[in-house]
Scaffold this motif. Structure first.
Motif, PDB file in Angstrom:
ATOM      1  N   ASN A 421       0.463  -0.842  -0.181  1.00  0.00           N
ATOM      2  CA  ASN A 421       0.272   0.117   0.038  1.00  0.00           C
ATOM      3  C   ASN A 421       0.637   1.365  -0.130  1.00  0.00           C
ATOM      4  N   ALA A 422       2.021   1.059  -0.222  1.00  0.00           N
ATOM      5  CA  ALA A 422       3.611   2.602  -0.431  1.00  0.00           C
ATOM      6  C   ALA A 422       4.048   1.860  -0.504  1.00  0.00           C
ATOM      7  N   LEU A 423       5.303   3.001  -1.512  1.00  0.00           N
ATOM      8  CA  LEU A 423       6.469   2.458  -1.936  1.00  0.00           C
ATOM      9  C   LEU A 423       7.255   3.465  -0.462  1.00  0.00           C
ATOM     10  N   ILE A 424       8.319   2.761  -1.018  1.00  0.00           N
ATOM     11  CA  ILE A 424       9.568   2.672   0.060  1.00  0.00           C
ATOM     12  C   ILE A 424      10.470   3.084  -0.930  1.00  0.00           C
ATOM     13  N   VAL A 425      10.913   4.695  -0.294  1.00  0.00           N
ATOM     14  CA  VAL A 425      11.869   6.058  -1.559  1.00  0.00           C
ATOM     15  C   VAL A 425      13.470   5.760  -0.592  1.00  0.00           C
ATOM     16  N   LEU A 426      14.258   5.072  -0.917  1.00  0.00           N
ATOM     17  CA  LEU A 426      15.443   5.044  -0.864  1.00  0.00           C
ATOM     18  C   LEU A 426      16.302   6.041  -1.500  1.00  0.00           C
ATOM     19  N   PRO A 427      16.739   7.445  -1.343  1.00  0.00           N
ATOM     20  CA  PRO A 427      17.266   8.461  -2.458  1.00  0.00           C
ATOM     21  C   PRO A 427      18.230   7.773  -2.480  1.00  0.00           C
ATOM     22  N   GLU A 428      19.042   8.732  -3.668  1.00  0.00           N
ATOM     23  CA  GLU A 428      20.247   8.060  -4.360  1.00  0.00           C
ATOM     24  C   GLU A 428      21.199   8.312  -3.366  1.00  0.00           C
ATOM     25  N   SER A 429      21.213   9.064  -2.574  1.00  0.00           N
ATOM     26  CA  SER A 429      22.737   9.268  -1.351  1.00  0.00           C
ATOM     27  C   SER A 429      22.240   8.442  -0.845  1.00  0.00           C
ATOM     28  N   VAL A 430      21.339   7.269  -0.389  1.00  0.00           N
ATOM     29  CA  VAL A 430      21.109   6.333   0.880  1.00  0.00           C
ATOM     30  C   VAL A 430      21.674   4.668   0.077  1.00  0.00           C
ATOM     31  N   THR A 431      22.520   4.289   0.571  1.00  0.00           N
ATOM     32  CA  THR A 431      23.165   2.622  -0.081  1.00  0.00           C
ATOM     33  C   THR A 431      22.316   1.837   0.598  1.00  0.00           C
ATOM     34  N   GLU A 432      21.797   2.043   2.241  1.00  0.00           N
ATOM     35  CA  GLU A 432      21.804   1.434   2.758  1.00  0.00           C
ATOM     36  C   GLU A 432      20.480   2.166   4.057  1.00  0.00           C
ATOM     37  N   ALA A 433      19.086   1.265   4.469  1.00  0.00           N
ATOM     38  CA  ALA A 433      18.070   1.548   5.569  1.00  0.00           C
ATOM     39  C   ALA A 433      18.150   0.521   6.481  1.00  0.00           C
ATOM     40  N   ALA A 434      18.435   0.540   7.583  1.00  0.00           N
ATOM     41  CA  ALA A 434      18.104  -0.546   9.350  1.00  0.00           C
ATOM     42  C   ALA A 434      16.979  -0.377   9.231  1.00  0.00           C
TER      43      ALA A 434
END
Length: 445
Positions: A421-434
């Protein structure tokens, strides 16, 4: 300009090329979902006259002072008043008129007492009070005993109590849904000026595509994209036309687009925009509009194919074609890539054409919730990644909501897309999300 476009630059280029559709006057039911282009004022009081909110008796307040079960007020019934009836009787002291819900309050009356407050009138009890005299067209004759006092205006819908004459009914920019259409009908408007719903032509490309319901032969798959994108166009406020699948033949695709131009405010294709040998959309549409003898689009700016710094949805095409400079957006063929691209680029075009003030899906911040012992999410540097997610709003006063990944990152995983029900956005500068990191989330519902 760099060979690779950012998501923001591509979107800005698209939206800079489209304008809201010209307003037209539409009958109310055809205007559903459209955006109103001018303020609408209430031309006359609503309701236009004092009327009863109950089935009962129209009475004078003074006649009921001190009325009780032991000492009811006894009134002479002078007639019946039905909704939409003709001449009204005047209620004099000591009199009452039987009245139906919605019927106008007669002269002399100040309130309405529900039938349950009475003995139902001569010849009946409270349960059948409003039908006891139905055989008498005039309804006159007999008495009614009222067991309670009433105050002025009780159970009366006053003239103009809903909306006064000259007040604002609906503001320009309002999207017309069922309640708004009901209000317009109530104030007597049969048609209103609106921006029409954009006509969205949707077509898939690929010789491997079969229609749902058909038996699959080796090497073929069912066409899901045209259904996803057609439904998404309708959800965005468009009036979609699903053309279906076009084979991997440049001439067939150009003919199909030419056939659809006359009824399109925007055209959406999926598939055939990469660098493969059979990427028919790119082959058919690259450079159109630049050839003097081009029968399909001897006008417009042509379709440009780009690589975007995003995942999924790297290959994209956009241009203005035909004499009316109809926007054409060519999306990738993988189902998730096509849908994500639609939400990011096509939906804003439809909303802009519609004249909506809300062009983009809402975005919120949310904490990433990963399964226990799950590895952090990864994303290639320099690309904006959009992952499918399940978003849960925050409880009252508890800060941001949470979002969990749904399925993998593969652009073919439509089963996972159906659970998101959503899109998680990982920006161009982010290579990892914990786990616990705060991220932007695009809400799809």
């Amino acid at each position: 300009m760099n060979d690779t476009w950012s998501v923001d630059d591509h979107l800005a280029d698209i939206l800079g090329s489209v304008r809201p559709l010209e307003p037209i006057e539409l009958p109310l039911l055809e205007a559903q979902g459209c955006v109103l282009v001018e303020d609408v004022l209430v031309p006359a009081p609503l309701p236009p006259f004092d009327n009863s909110s109950m089935d009962g008796y129209a009475v004078r307040v003074a006649d009921l002072r001190g009325a009780s079960e032991d000492y009811p007020a006894v009134l002479t019934v002078i007639g019946d008043i039905a909704a939409g009836g003709g001449e009204l009787p005047t209620v004099a002291p000591g009199q009452a008129a039987r009245i139906m819900t919605g019927a106008p309050l007669p002269p002399g009356a100040e309130a309405v007492v529900p039938v349950e407050w009475t003995d139902g009138g001569t010849g009946g009890g409270p349960a059948d009070a409003m039908t006891a005299h139905s055989a008498d067209p005039a309804g006159a004759g007999g008495e009614v005993r009222v067991h309670r006092p009433a105050r002025a205006g009780q159970h009366v819908r006053a003239r103009g109590s809903d909306a006064a004459s000259g007040t604002l009914a609906l503001r320009a920019g309002t999207v017309l849904g069922p309640p708004q259409l009901g209000l317009l009908a109530a104030i007597g408007r049969g048609a209103v000026p609106v921006r029409p719903r954009p006509r969205v032509v949707v077509m898939s490309t690929g010789s491997e595509l079969a229609q749902p319901g058909e038996e699959l032969t080796p090497g073929r798959i069912h066409d899901s994209n045209s259904y996803v994108l057609t439904a998404a166009a309708r959800d965005a406020g468009g009036l979609p036309y699903r053309v279906g699948a076009v084979t991997d033949d440049a001439g067939s695709l150009r003919s199909a687009i030419e056939d659809q131009l006359s009824r399109a405010d925007v055209i959406v294709t999926s598939g055939g925009v990469s660098v493969g040998a059979y990427d028919v959309v790119k082959e058919a549409l690259s450079g159109i509009g630049t050839s003097p003898g081009d029968n399909l689009v001897a006008w417009g700016s042509g379709v440009e194919f780009r690589r975007l710094a995003m995942q999924p949805g790297k290959p994209q095409g956009f241009g203005l074609i035909g004499a009316e400079r109809v926007p054409l957006l060519a999306l990738p063929g993988n189902p998730v890539s096509a849908y994500v691209s639609f939400e990011l680029f096509v939906r804003p075009v439809i909303r802009t054409l519609l004249g909506s003030e809300e062009v983009h899906r809402p975005r919120v911040r949310a904490r990433l919730a990963l399964a226990q012992a799950a590895a952090p999410l990864s994303s290639p540097r320099g690309k904006r990644q959009f992952l499918r997610g399940g978003y849960t709003p925050p409880g009252e006063g508890t800060g941001p909501g949470t979002v969990r990944p749904v399925g993998g990152a593969g652009s073919h995983l439509i089963a996972a897309l159906a659970q998101a029900n959503a899109l998680i956005v990982l920006p161009e500068s982010v290579t990892e999300a914990a786990d616990g990191d705060e991220l932007d989330v695009v809400l799809l519902g």
